[in-house]
Design a protein around this motif. Sequence first.
Motif, PDB file in Angstrom:
ATOM      1  N   GLY A   1     -28.027   0.064 -35.498  1.00 32.70           N
ATOM      2  CA  GLY A   1     -28.433   0.696 -34.241  1.00 32.70           C
ATOM      3  C   GLY A   1     -28.066  -0.149 -33.037  1.00 32.70           C
ATOM      4  O   GLY A   1     -27.613   0.376 -32.011  1.00 32.70           O
ATOM      5  N   GLY A   2     -28.242  -1.476 -33.156  1.00 34.60           N
ATOM      6  CA  GLY A   2     -27.867  -2.368 -32.063  1.00 34.60           C
ATOM      7  C   GLY A   2     -26.377  -2.361 -31.811  1.00 34.60           C
ATOM      8  O   GLY A   2     -25.937  -2.388 -30.654  1.00 34.60           O
TER       9      GLY A   2
ATOM     10  N   MET B   1     -30.764  -1.129 -40.734  1.00 32.85           N
ATOM     11  CA  MET B   1     -30.625  -0.029 -39.786  1.00 32.85           C
ATOM     12  C   MET B   1     -30.742  -0.510 -38.335  1.00 32.85           C
ATOM     13  O   MET B   1     -30.087   0.007 -37.448  1.00 32.85           O
ATOM     14  N   ARG B   2     -31.614  -1.507 -38.126  1.00 32.69           N
ATOM     15  CA  ARG B   2     -31.788  -2.024 -36.772  1.00 32.69           C
ATOM     16  C   ARG B   2     -30.500  -2.677 -36.275  1.00 32.69           C
ATOM     17  O   ARG B   2     -30.128  -2.540 -35.108  1.00 32.69           O
ATOM     18  N   VAL B   3     -29.813  -3.375 -37.192  1.00 29.01           N
ATOM     19  CA  VAL B   3     -28.560  -4.031 -36.824  1.00 29.01           C
ATOM     20  C   VAL B   3     -27.506  -2.988 -36.464  1.00 29.01           C
ATOM     21  O   VAL B   3     -26.805  -3.104 -35.442  1.00 29.01           O
TER      22      VAL B   3
END
Length: 291
Positions: free
Chosen positions: A5-6, A1-3
Amino acid sequence: MRVIGGILLKFFLSIIGIILIGGLPVLLSGIGHRELRLQAYVQSVKDIIYALFHPGDLTYIIIGGQLERDLFPYIWDPISYSLLVLFSAFLLACFLSILLTILTMLFSQRNRDRIKFTLYLIESMPDVLVILLSQLFVLSLYKQTGILFFEIASVATERAFLLPVLVLAILPTVQLFRISILSFESEESKDYVTLARSIGLGKLVILTFHILRNAVVSVFFQSKKTVWFMLSNLFVLELLFNITGITRFLMSTLQPKMFTIAILSIFIPLFVFYTLGEMVLSKKANKGEEI
């Protein structure tokens, strides 16, 4: 999810940057009077944002013309034409550069240097000269044989495609070759190559099945500069081949809204292409598929 989001954050920041740049001509138009038109710039940015959410309402007038047209669906044709030429030329350049690199790596270091020097000379040629020479070459072949192998310009009934793709791919092929030959030579000195040689694997097998999969990662990430170079040449190509592409459309109407939409039509496909490519290569690296 962080990827993810980035990626989304990078995408939306890029969109905002393009929108802000799209209104710059209005802001800078008052420089001749020693003033920045901040209020007009803000209004221009608002108009661009409104246009992006209401594309069906957009119309345009070609510079010097009186006829007003709906932007959609007319703009899809020049967008698709330009992107097809751009991506076809880029994929062709990638294939040819890798093929040339593998063939060059089969030679001795002395012959490699000669090949690299010759290709570097080609890279120094102006893009306009390359286009004109290619057209003259096709015309010369037609004069000698009576056969027109390629369309040298687009007309109402026929579109030039193959020759523009070949011409647009020439200099990027040399650029990507320069990048890939450095990557291949760097990989050639590593331990796994020495191990592969010690167990009797041939040079061609090592190049195509071992070095290639590692070197292509570096080539992909550095190819972004080549794509920007191709975009800078795309307008010249469309002008000299009489291609009704997006860059010629861009020059025919200098309205901020049209400029922004034209830039986004090029940016979004390239962003998706490189984002997916980076995700795939990152997954392979994490799985240990890189040697």
